[in-house]
Design a protein around this motif. Structure first.
Motif, PDB file in Angstrom:
ATOM      1  N   ARG A 111       0.828  -1.211   0.000  1.00 40.05           N
ATOM      2  CA  ARG A 111       0.000   0.000   0.000  1.00 40.05           C
ATOM      3  C   ARG A 111       0.864   1.263   0.000  1.00 40.05           C
ATOM      4  O   ARG A 111       0.518   2.259   0.629  1.00 40.05           O
ATOM      5  CB  ARG A 111      -0.963   0.022   1.189  1.00 40.05           C
ATOM      6  CG  ARG A 111      -1.969  -1.120   1.189  1.00 40.05           C
ATOM      7  CD  ARG A 111      -3.131  -0.803   2.094  1.00 40.05           C
ATOM      8  NE  ARG A 111      -4.071  -1.904   2.207  1.00 40.05           N
ATOM      9  CZ  ARG A 111      -5.204  -1.846   2.890  1.00 40.05           C
ATOM     10  NH1 ARG A 111      -5.526  -0.729   3.523  1.00 40.05           N
ATOM     11  NH2 ARG A 111      -6.014  -2.875   2.960  1.00 40.05           N
ATOM     12  N   GLN A 112       1.956   1.209  -0.725  1.00 42.94           N
ATOM     13  CA  GLN A 112       2.805   2.393  -0.854  1.00 42.94           C
ATOM     14  C   GLN A 112       2.650   2.983  -2.250  1.00 42.94           C
ATOM     15  O   GLN A 112       1.566   3.444  -2.607  1.00 42.94           O
ATOM     16  CB  GLN A 112       4.269   2.039  -0.542  1.00 42.94           C
ATOM     17  CG  GLN A 112       5.141   3.266  -0.286  1.00 42.94           C
ATOM     18  CD  GLN A 112       6.533   3.137  -0.884  1.00 42.94           C
ATOM     19  OE1 GLN A 112       6.697   2.587  -1.972  1.00 42.94           O
ATOM     20  NE2 GLN A 112       7.541   3.634  -0.180  1.00 42.94           N
ATOM     21  N   HIS A 118      -8.768   1.411  -6.386  1.00 40.89           N
ATOM     22  CA  HIS A 118      -8.095   0.529  -5.430  1.00 40.89           C
ATOM     23  C   HIS A 118      -7.593   1.254  -4.184  1.00 40.89           C
ATOM     24  O   HIS A 118      -7.938   0.894  -3.054  1.00 40.89           O
ATOM     25  CB  HIS A 118      -6.933  -0.190  -6.118  1.00 40.89           C
ATOM     26  CG  HIS A 118      -6.333  -1.271  -5.269  1.00 40.89           C
ATOM     27  ND1 HIS A 118      -6.464  -2.612  -5.569  1.00 40.89           N
ATOM     28  CD2 HIS A 118      -5.614  -1.220  -4.118  1.00 40.89           C
ATOM     29  CE1 HIS A 118      -5.847  -3.329  -4.635  1.00 40.89           C
ATOM     30  NE2 HIS A 118      -5.323  -2.502  -3.754  1.00 40.89           N
ATOM     31  N   GLY A 119      -6.758   2.256  -4.381  1.00 38.89           N
ATOM     32  CA  GLY A 119      -6.176   2.941  -3.231  1.00 38.89           C
ATOM     33  C   GLY A 119      -7.222   3.608  -2.362  1.00 38.89           C
ATOM     34  O   GLY A 119      -7.126   3.593  -1.124  1.00 38.89           O
ATOM     35  N   LEU A 174      -1.680   7.265   0.226  1.00 35.44           N
ATOM     36  CA  LEU A 174      -2.344   7.863  -0.927  1.00 35.44           C
ATOM     37  C   LEU A 174      -1.537   8.990  -1.557  1.00 35.44           C
ATOM     38  O   LEU A 174      -1.678   9.255  -2.757  1.00 35.44           O
ATOM     39  CB  LEU A 174      -3.716   8.413  -0.511  1.00 35.44           C
ATOM     40  CG  LEU A 174      -4.843   7.414  -0.255  1.00 35.44           C
ATOM     41  CD1 LEU A 174      -6.121   8.160   0.110  1.00 35.44           C
ATOM     42  CD2 LEU A 174      -5.082   6.527  -1.469  1.00 35.44           C
ATOM     43  N   PHE A 175      -0.708   9.647  -0.772  1.00 35.76           N
ATOM     44  CA  PHE A 175      -0.033  10.849  -1.274  1.00 35.76           C
ATOM     45  C   PHE A 175       1.462  10.642  -1.502  1.00 35.76           C
ATOM     46  O   PHE A 175       2.211  11.604  -1.610  1.00 35.76           O
ATOM     47  CB  PHE A 175      -0.281  12.014  -0.311  1.00 35.76           C
ATOM     48  CG  PHE A 175      -1.741  12.250  -0.046  1.00 35.76           C
ATOM     49  CD1 PHE A 175      -2.579  12.697  -1.051  1.00 35.76           C
ATOM     50  CD2 PHE A 175      -2.290  11.979   1.199  1.00 35.76           C
ATOM     51  CE1 PHE A 175      -3.930  12.895  -0.822  1.00 35.76           C
ATOM     52  CE2 PHE A 175      -3.637  12.174   1.443  1.00 35.76           C
ATOM     53  CZ  PHE A 175      -4.464  12.635   0.430  1.00 35.76           C
ATOM     54  N   TRP A 176       1.894   9.367  -1.553  1.00 36.11           N
ATOM     55  CA  TRP A 176       3.275   9.076  -1.909  1.00 36.11           C
ATOM     56  C   TRP A 176       3.541   9.629  -3.311  1.00 36.11           C
ATOM     57  O   TRP A 176       2.669   9.559  -4.180  1.00 36.11           O
ATOM     58  CB  TRP A 176       3.488   7.557  -1.898  1.00 36.11           C
ATOM     59  CG  TRP A 176       4.892   7.144  -2.224  1.00 36.11           C
ATOM     60  CD1 TRP A 176       5.898   6.909  -1.352  1.00 36.11           C
ATOM     61  CD2 TRP A 176       5.435   6.920  -3.535  1.00 36.11           C
ATOM     62  NE1 TRP A 176       7.043   6.556  -2.027  1.00 36.11           N
ATOM     63  CE2 TRP A 176       6.786   6.561  -3.376  1.00 36.11           C
ATOM     64  CE3 TRP A 176       4.925   7.006  -4.831  1.00 36.11           C
ATOM     65  CZ2 TRP A 176       7.620   6.279  -4.457  1.00 36.11           C
ATOM     66  CZ3 TRP A 176       5.747   6.731  -5.911  1.00 36.11           C
ATOM     67  CH2 TRP A 176       7.079   6.371  -5.711  1.00 36.11           C
ATOM     68  N   PRO A 177       4.698  10.227  -3.620  1.00 35.28           N
ATOM     69  CA  PRO A 177       5.925  10.334  -2.809  1.00 35.28           C
ATOM     70  C   PRO A 177       6.020  11.624  -1.996  1.00 35.28           C
ATOM     71  O   PRO A 177       7.066  11.905  -1.429  1.00 35.28           O
ATOM     72  CB  PRO A 177       7.011  10.313  -3.889  1.00 35.28           C
ATOM     73  CG  PRO A 177       6.385  11.058  -5.030  1.00 35.28           C
ATOM     74  CD  PRO A 177       4.926  10.670  -5.010  1.00 35.28           C
TER      75      PRO A 177
END
Length: 288
Positions: free
Chosen positions: A58-59, A102-103, A115-118
């Motif tokens: 989940r990254q 999905h996310g 959700l807000f990676w990176p």
């Protein structure tokens, strides 16, 4: 959530935006597979470093900013199997719709999703639905299958609307659980430093209540029917590495692993009552 839930929600949105009756069946399988695709990150793991899986699941693959790229990868894989019926643009549209759900669906659970990676390592967890919930999954599954066989977008749209309404109900129940928790804390004459509520597996009515006070975690439950009914639980000391593992050297691999696990668990850590060498995530304990 579980792969089936991800597949049927992805399929419901891709079918809902399908161009015509002839494409709705292609939209079904493309949306379903794209809806599950972000969980391919489960293969990022190491036998020598079990925490690695927790850090990468989940990254990036679940980030909102990765959706266009993830959908493109899916479309490149799916297009050879559908090029006689669909243009690449259409395949990409259906893959994008499925991948995009999905996310956001995972963020509705308590596990945490980046959700807000990176741009941020924050693990978003709205705690409105259990990781496995048949009351969410089965109606959506039935409707998308009916949409597939009858080639009716209206059924797929009904599935997607049902999913949204069900998740919205989770917000209502979460608010009720938080109110019940605050009332319980006040009744005990305490002041919660942090609170955490989440639904139990497969239902909307039994919620786990967790709060921190004076160096301890208090774990209870509540049944949310017409009137909330508290199920008293127990408490456990919050993890204190210096107290619980005095022999552990600062900067050691084990000490660093605890800090990595602390990040994953939002610092809801304690020593297991059954094994004083085991650090547990209290959010997923079997207490009360």
């Amino acid at each position: 959530m579980d792969p089936v839930s991800q597949a049927v929600l992805g399929a419901s949105l891709s079918q809902s935006v399908s161009r015509n009756r002839q494409q709705i069946r292609h939209a079904f399988w493309i949306g379903a597979l794209a809806g599950m695709a972000p969980d391919l990150d489960v293969f990022i793991r190491s036998a020598a470093d079990p925490i690695l899986f927790l850090e990468y699941h989940r990254q990036f693959s679940h980030s909102l900013f990765f959706i266009p790229f993830g959908a493109l990868l899916c479309a490149l894989v799916f297009y050879p199997f559908s090029r006689k019926a669909l243009s690449f643009r259409q395949v990409y549209l259906y893959a994008f719709a499925g991948f995009a759900t999905h996310g956001l669906l995972d963020a509705c659970t308590s596990y945490g999703t980046q959700l807000f990676w990176p741009f941020s390592a924050q693990r978003v967890a709205w705690n409105t639905v259990a990781i496995v919930d048949p009351l969410f999954t089965l109606p959506v599954l039935l409707l998308v299958l009916l949409a597939f066989f009858r080639r009716k977008k209206s059924l797929a749209r009904a599935a997607f609307v049902y999913a949204l309404l069900y998740l919205s109900l989770g917000l209502v129940q979460k608010h009720r659980a938080e109110e019940a928790l605050q009332a319980l804390v006040a009744q005990r004459g305490q002041q919660a430093e942090r609170i955490h509520v989440k639904p139990s597996f497969g239902n909307r009515h039994l919620w786990k209540l967790l709060y921190e006070y004076d160096g301890r975690y208090y774990v209870d439950a509540v049944r949310l029917l017409l009137k909330p009914v508290i199920i008293p639980g127990t408490s456990i000391p919050k993890l204190n590495v210096a107290r619980d593992f005095p022999e552990l050297a600062a900067g050691s691999v084990q000490a660093n692993d605890i800090e990595r696990f602390r990040w994953f668990s939002s610092d809801f850590l304690a020593v297991s009552p059954e094994d004083d060498r085991l650090v547990m995530d209290v959010r997923y304990s079997f207490l009360p």
